[in-house]
Design an enzyme around this catalytic site. Structure first.
Site, PDB file in Angstrom:
ATOM      1  N   THR A   1       0.846  -1.206   0.000  1.00 27.79           N
ATOM      2  CA  THR A   1       0.000   0.000   0.000  1.00 27.79           C
ATOM      3  C   THR A   1       0.870   1.240   0.000  1.00 27.79           C
ATOM      4  OG1 THR A   1       0.038   0.141   2.415  1.00 27.79           O
ATOM      5  CG2 THR A   1      -1.825  -1.022   1.410  1.00 27.79           C
ATOM      6  N   ASP A   2       0.311   2.335  -0.489  1.00 30.08           N
ATOM      7  CA  ASP A   2       0.900   3.615  -0.132  1.00 30.08           C
ATOM      8  C   ASP A   2       0.621   3.804   1.361  1.00 30.08           C
ATOM      9  OD1 ASP A   2       2.121   6.086  -0.112  1.00 30.08           O
ATOM     10  OD2 ASP A   2       1.105   6.803  -1.909  1.00 30.08           O
TER      11      ASP A   2
END
Ligand SMILES: *[C@@H]1O[C@H](CO)[C@@H](O)[C@H](O)[C@H]1NC(C)=O
Ligand SMILES: *[C@@H]1O[C@H](CO)[C@@H](O)[C@H](O)[C@H]1NC(C)=O
Ligand SMILES: *[C@@H]1O[C@H](CO)[C@@H](O)[C@H](O)[C@H]1NC(C)=O
Ligand SMILES: *[C@@H]1O[C@H](CO)[C@@H](O)[C@H](O)[C@H]1NC(C)=O
Ligand SMILES: *[C@@H]1O[C@H](CO)[C@@H](O)[C@H](O)[C@H]1NC(C)=O
Ligand SMILES: *[C@@H]1O[C@H](CO)[C@@H](O)[C@H](O)[C@H]1NC(C)=O
Ligand SMILES: *[C@@H]1O[C@H](CO)[C@@H](O)[C@H](O)[C@H]1NC(C)=O
Length: 868
Positions: A284-285
């Site tokens: 994920t960011d």
């Protein structure tokens, strides 16, 4: 507040167009639905590509022996500020597998010391030099490794520059998929040659900073991208990155087609893992995770930095919750095994099991001793910074890149290069230092002194900075400096005097607002900051010879002064990093000819762009951002609408001149079918028992010394949770969920897609001769034009390849070879879900030029070439 130049009417108009979008599109065969991301399940397992076989074998034998808690540990961050890096996974101490350190940035190791602050991505793109792109990748990888960073968070190829005001365009290589794709692939190969794992980002459609994130109080915008636009434009560089064997991919904050990227099964399972055959892991960011089971099923492999909806509470969507969802049977054991196998396969493939350093720096403090877990309520203290010098001789690469990126837009009467005895008066704070000190603001969230990079997480500290002021003073002790943005009224100028005026334009990431710009250039628009236009105009009133030096994150409007008679020379030095000064004087004083080319178009006014690429804001509800302009971004749009920009994509002058001669085109692999030959079957991937492990594997270890607010894989009462699997309490799986694997997509077959897409169909050879009086480097930019018989509207020029000569002495020549692949002359066929070309390349035209409009050579593939 609405940004300048963007009215409510514009938003309304964009929204209206959006409604008609999927119906009246550039491709009649596209579906006419509302934005919708179709389900794509199950997640394809990694390990079927031969070049990863050994790494997967090693990973398999480790994962076979891991407990549930150990597996979950490697998928989940330990929490924000719970270690030295931007994020770190849990570890498996029993088998000597450390926490993996994931850390920024695409231009240098962030928030540390004794590192190199390389030129930013946009600068690297402007060099059009593949070997410099690679060399910088090697430098980045060596520095990451030296500091103990396992995964360096770069390169960035999304945003792609769809929105000229977008805040982070400068982290990538330019506003074209091929320039981005080559930049990414070279960077990845360089970085990973050192053992560091690269992380290509952000997948996908993160084209503006404002409203990118979803949280408990707001929903990020939805980038509504049709399938053809996705494939031919935004996905292109990711495909090149996967083909370069990138070890990890970071998903974006925003939604695509109303489904968050972190749990978009079509995007991760379907496009990235199945069609592009990605073998590494998806992360994920930071804080982009929005759901535990949903993201696991959609193909996410790692949660960073691990926190749940509200950071720093010790809560997570994964960690202990992932353990629970395995024990209650909701997430298949097979999915968890694939996550961990992918993570460890990347680790083994880069050789990180062999003598890879542990982090020896802390991004939390500059002190030698500090908190080991600053995010914890009570943290032990220890030595956190060892101040390891990782710079080696990377300053050389940094300077060469910054120099070879410098793009000369205009040079009337050959005012440049300057002579050492010229009488110079230098204006603008952009020539000087930050008066408050080097690195005086966090993550470069200010614009003081020479602009060396934008702001946000894509930065690193400057270990030192040679300013233009210092470098010029070093060469001509008589130069006078006026490090101010208001033109000094007392200045007298005579005919010999030359004014050099420094101006800039900055942007960055959304968590910092600088001079009213919340990442995106809302307040400044595409104009120079700090009265830059006024400064140039004032200088042009007094001086008869003015040189303008521009440091900029992207397109900048020059109209107020660029045609004024005294403004003889204009050069764009992009974002040069620590070697701002010497790289510039290398060119200003003629030791080197400029050889950079614009990695984007410079417009005459913002109205030149399609209105659909303005920044979007609205107070309530989710922003729907329709990519109505399709693939007509930057020069593709200008050509289509027949708009003459101020300076075209690819433009860049030299102190010398070049001639292109003896062009020939030859067929290498005949295009004897419209679609590529069928892909080969998938190889086998590792398998494991699919039985749910005993709940005791997720129990807290006896007498465990836990860190308060740290994220762990353990459950208080795992026995009880396991029982849920036997209850009637059914989990509501997403529509279309299945555990039956899909047939392998026909456009796939290897990393990046069907390998036949990269068969070189045609090869162009051309000789470049330096016909001027000074040494210099030329760039051959290859553009293709597809015939109408392809059945779709296509841009009249698309960059597909480029090569740069070495330094050619006056009169010297070099012969360049440029290959054109099947993919380069194909369009994405939405119905067939494959790349389609014209058989035999019939009617395909190829141009070689020094910009997208300055074409020197034209070839009919399968025919002859002519000089234009
Ligand atoms: C987005 O929607 C378009 C139009 O329905 C569709 O063609 C495309 O495949 C979708 N892409 C994703 C990633 O959901
Ligand atoms: C578990 O580890 C042992 C010893 O390290 C190894 O010999 C064995 O192959 C592993 N188990 C599996 C199923 O791979
Ligand atoms: C999980 O990771 C943490 C942090 O590195 C470590 O303390 C713990 O022992 C690990 N748990 C297992 C089961 O290996
Ligand atoms: C299993 O656990 C996960 C994580 O807590 C939860 O989201 C899911 O609803 C649970 N499934 C069932 C059937 O209770
Ligand atoms: C930090 O890096 C240096 C040089 O790469 C290495 O010698 C040292 O062992 C590392 N520190 C740790 C804790 O691994
Ligand atoms: C600089 O030197 C050159 C010859 O080397 C001379 O022609 C020119 O006039 C000089 N310029 C100035 C400003 O003194
Ligand atoms: C479900 O119930 C059966 C029969 O009582 C038992 O054998 C099994 O272990 C239970 N499964 C779980 C995951 O608790």
């Amino acid at each position: 507040m609405l940004p300048r130049g963007l009215t409510a009417a514009l938003i309304a108009a964009a929204a209206q167009r959006g409604l008609a979008y999927f119906g009246a599109s550039l491709d009649a065969r596209q579906s006419s639905e509302e934005p919708f991301s179709p389900p794509y399940y199950p997640a394809p397992n990694g390990g079927w590509v031969s070049t990863w076989a050994e790494a997967y074998e090693k990973a398999h034998s480790v994962v076979s022996n891991l407990t549930l808690a150990e597996k979950v540990n490697l998928t989940t961050g330990t929490g924000i500020f719970m270690g030295p890096c931007a994020g770190q996974t849990g570890s498996v101490p029993r088998l000597g597998i450390p926490s993996l350190c994931l850390h920024d940035s695409p231009l240098g190791v962030r928030n540390t010391d004794h590192n190199t602050a390389f030129p930013a991505g946009i600068t690297v793109g402007a060099t059009f030099d593949k070997s410099l792109m690679y060399e910088r990748g090697v430098g980045l990888g060596e520095e990451a490794r030296g500091k103990g960073v396992n995964v360096l968070l770069g390169p960035s190829v999304g945003p792609m520059g769809r929105k000229p005001r977008g805040g982070r365009n400068w982290e990538g290589f330019g506003f074209d998929p091929v320039l981005q794709g080559v930049g990414a692939a070279q960077t990845i190969k360089g970085m990973q040659s050192t053992g560091a794992i690269a992380c290509i980002k952000h997948l996908i459609g993160n084209e503006q900073e404002m409203h990118r994130m979803s949280s408990v109080v707001t929903q990020g915008y939805s980038s509504n991208i049709d399938d053809r636009t996705l494939h031919e434009f935004y996905l292109w560089p990711f495909a090149e990155g996967v083909r370069a064997e990138v070890g990890s991919v970071m998903i974006a904050y925003n939604d695509v087609n109303k489904s968050a990227c972190s749990q978009n099964s079509k995007l991760i399972n379907g496009i990235l893992k199945d069609e592009l055959g990605f073998q590494g892991f998806v992360v994920t960011d930071w804080l982009a995770h929005l759901g535990g089971v949903s993201s696991a099923l959609a193909g996410l492999d790692m949660d960073m930095p691990g926190d749940g909806p509200i950071p720093l509470l010790g809560n997570s969507y994964w960690g202990y919750e992932l353990s629970r969802s395995i024990l209650n049977g909701t997430v298949p054991v097979d999915r968890l095994n694939d996550m961990v196998t992918r993570i460890l396969a990347a680790w083994f493939k880069m050789g990180q099991d062999q003598d890879y350093p542990l982090p020896n720096f802390s991004s939390n403090t500059e002190d030698e001793r500090g908190l080991l877990y600053p995010g914890a309520l009570f943290s032990p203290v220890g030595i956190v910074n060892q101040y390891v010098d990782v710079q080696a001789d990377h300053d050389i690469t940094a300077r060469v890149i910054a120099r070879d990126a410098i793009t000369l837009l205009k040079n009337e009467g050959d005012l440049l290069p300057l002579r050492v005895n010229d009488s110079l008066k230098v204006f603008g704070t952009d020539a000087g230092p930050d008066p408050q000190g080097l690195n005086s603001c966090t993550d470069k969230g200010c614009n003081r002194g020479v602009l060396t990079m934008g702001w946000g997480s894509g930065t690193s500290k400057l270990p030192y900075l040679i300013t233009p002021q210092e470098a010029i003073a070093n060469i001509t002790p008589t130069a006078e400096f006026y490090i101010t943005d208001s033109f000094p009224s007392s200045i007298e100028a005579n005919d010999e005097d030359i004014a050099i005026v420094f101006i800039n334009s900055d942007s960055g990431e959304n968590y910092i607002t600088v001079d009213g710009n919340p990442g995106d250039r809302t307040a400044s628009g595409l104009h120079a900051w700090h009265n830059g236009d006024g400064l140039v105009k004032a200088a042009a009133e007094r001086f008869s010879q003015v040189v303008v030096v521009i440091h900029t994150v992207g397109p900048i409007i020059l109209e107020e002064w660029v045609d004024l008679d005294p403004v003889k020379a204009v050069l764009v030095a992009h974002l040069p990093g620590q070697e701002a000064g010497y790289s510039l004087t290398d060119v200003l004083f003629g030791d080197y000819s400029p050889s950079g080319h614009l990695p984007y178009t410079i417009p005459r006014e913002e109205a030149n762009y399609p209105s659909s690429v303005g920044l979007l804001q609205q107070p309530f509800g989710q922003i729907q951002d329709y990519y109505t302009e399709g693939i007509y971004i930057d020069y593709r749009h200008f050509l289509k609408e027949n708009i003459t920009p101020r300076y075209p994509f690819g433009h860049g002058l030299s102190y010398t001149t070049f001639e292109f001669s003896e062009p020939t085109v030859s067929v290498v692999t005949p295009l004897d079918s419209a679609y590529p030959p069928s892909r080969s079957a998938k190889g086998s991937a590792p398998t494991y028992p699919t039985t749910i492990p005993p709940a005791s594997e997720a129990a807290w270890p006896a007498s465990f010394d836990r860190i308060w607010r740290y994220i762990y894989p353990y459950l208080d009462n795992p026995q009880a949770d396991a029982a849920v699997a036997n209850s009637t309490n059914k989990y509501a799986y997403p529509d279309g969920y299945t555990t039956e694997p899909k047939p392998p997509p026909r456009a796939g077959g290897a990393e990046g897609g069907n390998p036949a897409l990269w068969d070189v169909a045609f090869s162009i050879q051309v000789t470049v001769t330096n016909t001027g009086k000074r040494p210099g480097r030329a760039v051959a930019q290859l553009y293709v034009e597809l015939p109408e018989s392809i059945g779709l509207d296509t841009p009249s020029r698309q960059l597909r390849q480029f090569e740069k000569t070495g330094i050619l002495e006056a009169g010297a020549s070099e012969t360049l070879m440029l290959g054109i692949t099947r993919k380069d002359v194909s369009v994405w066929d939405v119905m067939v879900q494959d790349w389609k070309t014209v058989v035999g390349g019939e009617g395909v035209k190829v141009y070689i030029g020094e910009s997208v409009v300055d074409l020197k050579v034209e070839c009919e593939v399968g025919g002859r070439c002519s000089i234009l």
